[in-house]
Write an enzyme that holds these catalytic residues in place. Structure first.
Site, short mmCIF file in Angstrom:
data_model
loop_
_atom_site.label_atom_id
_atom_site.label_comp_id
_atom_site.label_asym_id
_atom_site.label_seq_id
_atom_site.Cartn_x
_atom_site.Cartn_y
_atom_site.Cartn_z
N ARG A 13 8.70 -61.05 -66.96
CA ARG A 13 7.63 -60.48 -67.76
C ARG A 13 6.75 -59.62 -66.87
O ARG A 13 6.48 -59.98 -65.72
CB ARG A 13 6.78 -61.59 -68.41
N HIS A 61 13.28 -52.74 -70.47
CA HIS A 61 13.38 -54.13 -70.96
C HIS A 61 14.75 -54.39 -71.60
O HIS A 61 14.86 -54.69 -72.80
CB HIS A 61 12.24 -54.44 -71.95
P1 NAP Z 1 13.47 -71.24 -68.66
O1 NAP Z 1 14.86 -71.70 -68.95
O2 NAP Z 1 12.36 -71.82 -69.44
O3 NAP Z 1 13.23 -71.50 -67.10
C1 NAP Z 1 11.99 -71.48 -66.52
C2 NAP Z 1 12.10 -71.84 -65.02
O4 NAP Z 1 10.87 -71.49 -64.41
C3 NAP Z 1 12.33 -73.32 -64.79
O5 NAP Z 1 13.17 -73.50 -63.68
C4 NAP Z 1 10.92 -73.82 -64.43
O6 NAP Z 1 10.88 -74.93 -63.55
C5 NAP Z 1 10.36 -72.62 -63.71
N1 NAP Z 1 8.89 -72.64 -63.74
C6 NAP Z 1 8.08 -72.66 -64.83
N2 NAP Z 1 6.78 -72.68 -64.45
C7 NAP Z 1 6.79 -72.69 -63.10
C8 NAP Z 1 5.77 -72.74 -62.11
N3 NAP Z 1 4.47 -72.76 -62.45
N4 NAP Z 1 6.13 -72.77 -60.81
C9 NAP Z 1 7.44 -72.74 -60.46
N5 NAP Z 1 8.47 -72.70 -61.34
C10 NAP Z 1 8.14 -72.67 -62.65
O7 NAP Z 1 13.37 -69.65 -68.81
P2 NAP Z 1 14.56 -68.60 -68.96
O8 NAP Z 1 15.17 -68.68 -70.30
O9 NAP Z 1 15.44 -68.74 -67.77
O10 NAP Z 1 13.75 -67.23 -68.89
C11 NAP Z 1 13.22 -66.76 -67.66
C12 NAP Z 1 12.37 -65.52 -67.87
O11 NAP Z 1 13.21 -64.43 -68.29
C13 NAP Z 1 11.28 -65.63 -68.92
O12 NAP Z 1 10.11 -64.98 -68.46
C14 NAP Z 1 11.82 -64.83 -70.09
O13 NAP Z 1 10.78 -64.34 -70.88
C15 NAP Z 1 12.54 -63.74 -69.33
N6 NAP Z 1 13.57 -63.01 -70.08
C16 NAP Z 1 13.67 -61.66 -69.87
C17 NAP Z 1 14.66 -60.94 -70.51
C18 NAP Z 1 14.82 -59.47 -70.23
O14 NAP Z 1 15.63 -58.81 -70.90
N7 NAP Z 1 14.11 -58.93 -69.27
C19 NAP Z 1 15.55 -61.59 -71.37
C20 NAP Z 1 15.41 -62.96 -71.57
C21 NAP Z 1 14.42 -63.67 -70.91
P3 NAP Z 1 11.54 -76.36 -63.93
O15 NAP Z 1 13.03 -76.10 -63.90
O16 NAP Z 1 11.11 -77.23 -62.81
O17 NAP Z 1 11.01 -76.73 -65.28
C1 GLV Z 2 13.54 -60.99 -73.79
O1 GLV Z 2 12.75 -60.59 -72.97
C2 GLV Z 2 13.54 -62.33 -74.33
O2 GLV Z 2 12.60 -63.09 -74.02
O3 GLV Z 2 14.46 -62.67 -75.09
#
Ligand code: NAP
Ligand code: GLV
Length: 320
Positions: free
Chosen positions: A235, A283
């Protein structure tokens, strides 16, 4: 059951989603607007960053299913009904798309391909030293759905990979998920400076929460080795733009790859557009694919209908 599809779609996107969702859930009724059935008869809302207030006063609502993986904008809606479970999009196809984007960025940083593109632009023929993948340590911030897929792919490619996640027992939706083989895991704020000091490439895959907003600032960037690459795929609000621009100007950061921005679309006059050491994407690191994502939604709707446990639930307190 009656389902309500609501989000910041244009008409073509909404129609694509409606077609895919109806095909995946022929036994349920998908409404495209409130008023098609009585508000009390809407059982689940399928949402893509809906305008704030969209889910107000739906007394029969038992599930909010996001089509987005990140739920920061959804959770920012103060009118979101408090007791209703929220599920986010978790789709292996999306994780793989993210792994591809991270691999492209890491390879290009490691082999200097962004620099060669600059040289081409300048008409300059100059070979740079070639490093091996095992000489380029990568740190992934966040070891969730996306972070694990990225870390796994980079290990396969020969990079030394470490990842940073929350401290043990800190909560969160995905707590206890295993790290991929070969990934060194760092936990909690105290471990971050040591992890940063080792990283030639930093890839951000954290959720946007009150704890992580603005985390990538001058202090954090100064803890990386000089000339490191920054890849932000999570983000835009994780990053303090002015601090990155200063770090690029000083040479502390050699190159940035940015897919996400605090304000999207990125303003036409933003310095990132013309910056020679910034590569930007609109994005697209991992788009939700309506075909596979509809099947994910259908499984949760079916679980709701049968009274079975729901998948991919968001821990509202943790913000992800
Ligand atoms: P997720 O499965 O919820 O994983 C979050 C990870 O971050 C977990 O390992 C969590 O730790 C860690 N975390 C959360 N708060 C933290 C903190 N304060 N300090 C250290 N680690 C922390 O998320 P995801 O689905 O992988 O998504 C990751 C990111 O990608 C999000 O921001 C999402 O919005 C973004 N995204 C972007 C796109 C794009 O096209 N650019 C697409 C999809 C998603 P724990 O494992 O210990 O809980
Ligand atoms: C894209 O950024 C998503 O959160 O799916």
């Amino acid at each position: 059951m009656n389902l309500l599809l609501i989000g910041a779609f244009d008409e073509a996107e909404r129609d694509e989603w409606a077609t895919a969702l109806r095909a995946a859930m022929p036994g349920h009724r998908l409404c495209l607007a409130r008023g098609e059935v009585d508000d009390a008869e809407i059982h689940a809302a399928i949402v893509a960053n809906p305008p704030p207030g969209s889910l107000d006063e739906l007394p029969g609502l038992r599930l909010i299913q996001s089509l987005w993986a990140g739920v920061d904008r959804l959770l920012a809606d103060a009118t979101l009904p408090p007791g209703v479970p929220i599920a986010r999009m978790v789709d292996p196809a999306m994780n793989e798309a993210m792994a591809e984007t991270a691999l492209w960025a890491t390879l290009a940083l490691h082999r200097g391909f962004f620099g060669y593109a600059r040289q081409q632009h300048a008409g300059e023929w100059r070979q740079q030293p070639q490093r091996r993948a095992d000489e380029v340590p990568v740190l992934v911030l966040g070891l969730g759905q996306m972070g694990r897929a990225v870390a796994r792919r980079l290990v396969q490619q020969g990079y030394p990979v470490s990842a940073w996640r929350r401290a043990v027992g800190d909560g969160g939706a995905d707590l206890g998920a295993e790290a991929p083989a070969g990934v060194t895991v760092h936990r909690g704020a105290a471990a971050l400076p040591g992890a940063l000091a080792q990283a030639q490439v930093l890839i951000n895959l954290l959720p946007l929460t009150p704890d992580t907003r603005g985390l990538i600032d001058a202090t954090l960037l100064a803890q990386l080795p000089r000339g490191a690459g920054l890849v932000n795929l999570a983000r835009g609000a994780h990053l303090i733009d002015a601090d990155l621009l200063a770090a690029l100007a000083s040479g502390q950061i050699g190159q940035a790859v940015l897919d996400v921005f605090a304000h999207e679309p990125l303003a036409a006059d933003h310095p990132y557009w013309q910056h020679p050491r910034v590569v930007l994407l609109p994005h697209v690191a991992a788009l939700t694919d309506a075909r596979s994502a509809s099947a994910v939604v259908a499984r949760n709707v079916e679980a709701l209908a049968r009274g079975l446990p729901l998948a991919n639930l968001v821990a509202r307190d943790a913000g992800y």
